[in-house]
Design an enzyme around this catalytic site. Structure first.
Site, PDB file in Angstrom:
ATOM      1  N   LYS A   1      51.740  60.916 -64.616  1.00 51.05           N
ATOM      2  CA  LYS A   1      52.304  60.051 -63.583  1.00 51.05           C
ATOM      3  C   LYS A   1      53.796  59.839 -63.822  1.00 51.05           C
ATOM      4  O   LYS A   1      54.491  59.344 -62.938  1.00 51.05           O
ATOM      5  CB  LYS A   1      51.535  58.724 -63.521  1.00 51.05           C
ATOM      6  CG  LYS A   1      50.194  58.841 -62.813  1.00 51.05           C
ATOM      7  CD  LYS A   1      49.548  57.496 -62.543  1.00 51.05           C
ATOM      8  CE  LYS A   1      48.996  56.853 -63.784  1.00 51.05           C
ATOM      9  NZ  LYS A   1      47.879  57.623 -64.375  1.00 51.05           N
TER      10      LYS A   1
ATOM     11  N   TYR B   1      54.877  53.384 -66.690  1.00 49.05           N
ATOM     12  CA  TYR B   1      55.145  54.275 -67.821  1.00 49.05           C
ATOM     13  C   TYR B   1      56.599  54.151 -68.265  1.00 49.05           C
ATOM     14  O   TYR B   1      56.901  54.145 -69.467  1.00 49.05           O
ATOM     15  CB  TYR B   1      54.861  55.726 -67.446  1.00 49.05           C
ATOM     16  CG  TYR B   1      53.415  56.146 -67.446  1.00 49.05           C
ATOM     17  CD1 TYR B   1      52.417  55.350 -68.004  1.00 49.05           C
ATOM     18  CD2 TYR B   1      53.039  57.365 -66.892  1.00 49.05           C
ATOM     19  CE1 TYR B   1      51.096  55.747 -67.998  1.00 49.05           C
ATOM     20  CE2 TYR B   1      51.715  57.780 -66.895  1.00 49.05           C
ATOM     21  CZ  TYR B   1      50.740  56.973 -67.446  1.00 49.05           C
ATOM     22  OH  TYR B   1      49.449  57.379 -67.456  1.00 49.05           O
TER      23      TYR B   1
ATOM     24  N   THR C   1      46.859  52.564 -75.126  1.00 49.81           N
ATOM     25  CA  THR C   1      46.141  51.656 -74.227  1.00 49.81           C
ATOM     26  C   THR C   1      47.053  51.134 -73.134  1.00 49.81           C
ATOM     27  O   THR C   1      48.281  51.120 -73.278  1.00 49.81           O
ATOM     28  CB  THR C   1      45.550  50.469 -75.017  1.00 49.81           C
ATOM     29  OG1 THR C   1      44.656  49.723 -74.170  1.00 49.81           O
ATOM     30  CG2 THR C   1      46.643  49.546 -75.530  1.00 49.81           C
TER      31      THR C   1
ATOM     32  N   ASP D   1      43.992  40.627 -78.719  1.00 50.97           N
ATOM     33  CA  ASP D   1      44.367  40.783 -77.319  1.00 50.97           C
ATOM     34  C   ASP D   1      45.883  40.864 -77.252  1.00 50.97           C
ATOM     35  O   ASP D   1      46.579  39.934 -77.680  1.00 50.97           O
ATOM     36  CB  ASP D   1      43.848  39.592 -76.506  1.00 50.97           C
ATOM     37  CG  ASP D   1      44.085  39.736 -75.014  1.00 50.97           C
ATOM     38  OD1 ASP D   1      44.930  40.570 -74.617  1.00 50.97           O
ATOM     39  OD2 ASP D   1      43.443  39.000 -74.248  1.00 50.97           O
TER      40      ASP D   1
ATOM     41  N   ILE E   1      39.288  56.891 -74.993  1.00 50.17           N
ATOM     42  CA  ILE E   1      39.234  58.342 -75.129  1.00 50.17           C
ATOM     43  C   ILE E   1      40.332  58.821 -76.077  1.00 50.17           C
ATOM     44  O   ILE E   1      40.094  59.601 -77.005  1.00 50.17           O
ATOM     45  CB  ILE E   1      39.401  59.032 -73.766  1.00 50.17           C
ATOM     46  CG1 ILE E   1      38.218  58.754 -72.860  1.00 50.17           C
ATOM     47  CG2 ILE E   1      39.557  60.537 -73.936  1.00 50.17           C
ATOM     48  CD1 ILE E   1      38.378  59.337 -71.470  1.00 50.17           C
TER      49      ILE E   1
ATOM     50  N   MET F   1      39.190  55.900 -66.980  1.00 56.67           N
ATOM     51  CA  MET F   1      39.603  57.206 -66.459  1.00 56.67           C
ATOM     52  C   MET F   1      38.991  58.289 -67.345  1.00 56.67           C
ATOM     53  O   MET F   1      39.495  58.563 -68.427  1.00 56.67           O
ATOM     54  CB  MET F   1      41.123  57.317 -66.424  1.00 56.67           C
ATOM     55  CG  MET F   1      41.784  56.259 -65.567  1.00 56.67           C
ATOM     56  SD  MET F   1      43.525  56.599 -65.191  1.00 56.67           S
ATOM     57  CE  MET F   1      44.227  56.663 -66.832  1.00 56.67           C
TER      58      MET F   1
END
Length: 354
Positions: free
Chosen positions: A112, A144, A71, A48, A13, A179
Site C-alpha cells: 500500500k 504507512y 503490527t 497494549d 502472521i 488479512m
C-alpha cells in the site's frame, strides 16, 4: 550486549514467523501482544500499545537491542489509521527510551506504500510496475508513511538504525488475523470439497491472466533477520517477495490439486469470496465438529474481504527486489511451495481436515 529482540505483534502472521526465525538463529526473543500465546523460545509480554503507562511497566528491564514492528490496527478512516498507528509507535519508543538499549528497529509495512491506503487503494496515478523503492511516496495521506515518520524521528532522537520492509500479500498461519489469504483459500477449498461446491476463482480477469507475486512469512522473517545484522541494510527500505512470479490461471489449479479438487474454468465473472462465503459460518462449524478441528469460528480463520481486495485488483502487481539482492539478501521461496507448506501445516495443526 547480547542480541535481544522484541517482536511487536508476535502472534500475527508476520510476527510469529519473525519470532520463530530469531529463536532458531539463537536470539533471546520477547514477543509483545495484547494477548500473548505460547511460542517456543519466546518470552511473552502482555501489553497494549495504546496504553502508555501499562506499556512502560511491561517493558521495564527488558532492554531490547532490536525491535521488529509487525503490527497495526485498522480503523474506519485513514485519518484514524494515521492517528492510532503513529500513536502506538510513539508510545513504544517513549517506553523504551529510558533504557537506551535499542540499536536497530525494523518496520514492516507493505505494498500500500505504492498502491495507496484503503480509502484510495489502486486509484489515481500509481507508479509503474515492477514497484521499486526509489519510486517514493504517493501524494496521499497513508498510515504507512506516518509509521515510517515515527521510526525516522525516534531514530534521529535516540540514535538507532532502522530498516523498512514492504511485503506483498503474506502467506502464513495465524488464527484471528485480519488479512490472511493463504488460510482463507484453505478454508474456502475445504468448504468446496466438503459440500461439493465448485472451486471458483473469485477475482478479476487482470489477476487471472496477469503476473503477480507474493511473500511467504518465512521469506519476510529471513529478510528482517538479515537486515538486523547487516551493516549494508542500515537505514534502508526494502521490498520483499518470494522471488518468483506467477499467474493465478496457473496457481489456482495447483491449489485445487492439493485439496483434491478440480478448478472450475474462469469465465471472466468476478465472484467475490465475501459473497460466496457469506453464509458459511454454520457450514464451517459443522466441518469443525465432524473432523474435530481446533477452530470452529470461520471469522477467526478467513478474511474474504482482504482476499477479494487482492484478487479483484484491476492492475498487474509485480515487485522488484533488486535493492536487497545487491546488498546481500539472497532468500528465495517458490510461491506454490509456500502454499503447499502452509496447507500441510494447517492440516497437521488440525486447522483444516486431512
Amino acid at each position: 550486549m547480547a542480541e535481544r529482540a522484541l517482536v511487536v505483534g508476535a502472534t500475527g502472521i508476520q510476527g510469529s514467523a519473525v519470532a520463530e526465525r530469531l529463536v532458531r538463529d539463537g536470539w533471546e526473543v520477547f514477543g509483545l501482544a495484547r494477548t500473548p500465546q505460547a511460542q517456543p523460545g519466546v518470552t511473552p509480554v502482555a501489553a497494549d500499545l495504546l496504553a502508555p503507562e501499562g506499556l512502560a511497566r511491561a517493558l521495564d528491564e527488558i532492554e531490547p537491542t532490536h525491535i521488529f514492528l509487525t503490527t497495526w490496527l485498522r480503523k474506519e478512516t485513514e485519518a484514524e489509521n494515521i492517528r492510532v498507528n503513529a500513536g502506538m509507535l510513539r508510545n513504544l519508543f517513549d517506553a523504551l527510551r529510558p533504557a537506551k538499549s535499542v540499536a536497530h528497529v525494523a518496520l514492516v509495512t507493505g505494498l500500500k506504500h505504492y498502491l495507496g491506503p484503503f480509502e484510495a487503494y489502486g486509484t489515481g496515478e500509481l507508479p509503474k510496475t515492477p514497484f521499486r523503492e526509489d519510486q517514493g511516496r504517493l501524494d496521499v495521506e497513508n498510515f504507512y508513511y506516518a509509521q515510517e515518520d515515527e521510526v525516522f524521528a525516534a531514530a534521529d532522537r535516540d540514535g538507532f538504525s532502522w530498516s523498512v520492509h514492504r511485503p506483498h500479500t503474506v502467506i502464513g498461519k495465524a488464527v484471528g488475523n485480519a488479512m490472511n489469504m493463504g488460510q482463507t483459500l484453505a478454508v474456502y477449498a475445504t468448504i468446496c470439497r466438503e459440500t461439493g461446491r465448485p472451486f471458483r476463482f473469485p477475482g478479476s480477469e487482470v489477476q487471472w491472466t496477469g503476473l503477480t507475486d507474493m511473500t511467504d512469512a518465512r521469506q519476510l522473517a529471513a529478510q528482517l533477520a538479515w537486515a538486523a545484522r547487516s551493516p549494508a541494510a542500515r537505514n534502508e527500505d526494502f521490498n520483499v517477495v518470494n522471488g518468483d512470479v506467477f499467474r493465478w490461471s496457473w496457481m489456482w489449479g495447483r491449489i485445487a490439486e492439493w485439496f483434491g479438487l478440480e478448478a472450475e474454468a474462469f469465465d471472466g465473472t468476478v465472484r467475490p469470496l465475501e459473497e460466496q462465503m457469506s453464509g458459511d459460518a454454520e457450514t464451517w462449524a459443522g466441518i469443525a465438529r465432524k473432523h474435530d478441528l481446533r477452530e470452529a469460528d470461520l471469522h477467526r480463520l478467513a478474511s474474504p474481504w482482504h482476499t477479494d481486495a487482492d484478487l479483484g485488483r484491476p492492475m498487474e502487481v509485480v515487485t522488484d527486489m533488486s535493492k536487497s539482492r545487491r546488498k546481500g539478501f539472497t532468500g528465495y521461496v517458490a510461491t506454490d511451495t509456500a502454499f503447499r507448506d502452509l496447507f500441510a501445516r494447517l492440516r497437521d495443526d488440525r486447522i483444516i481436515p486431512a
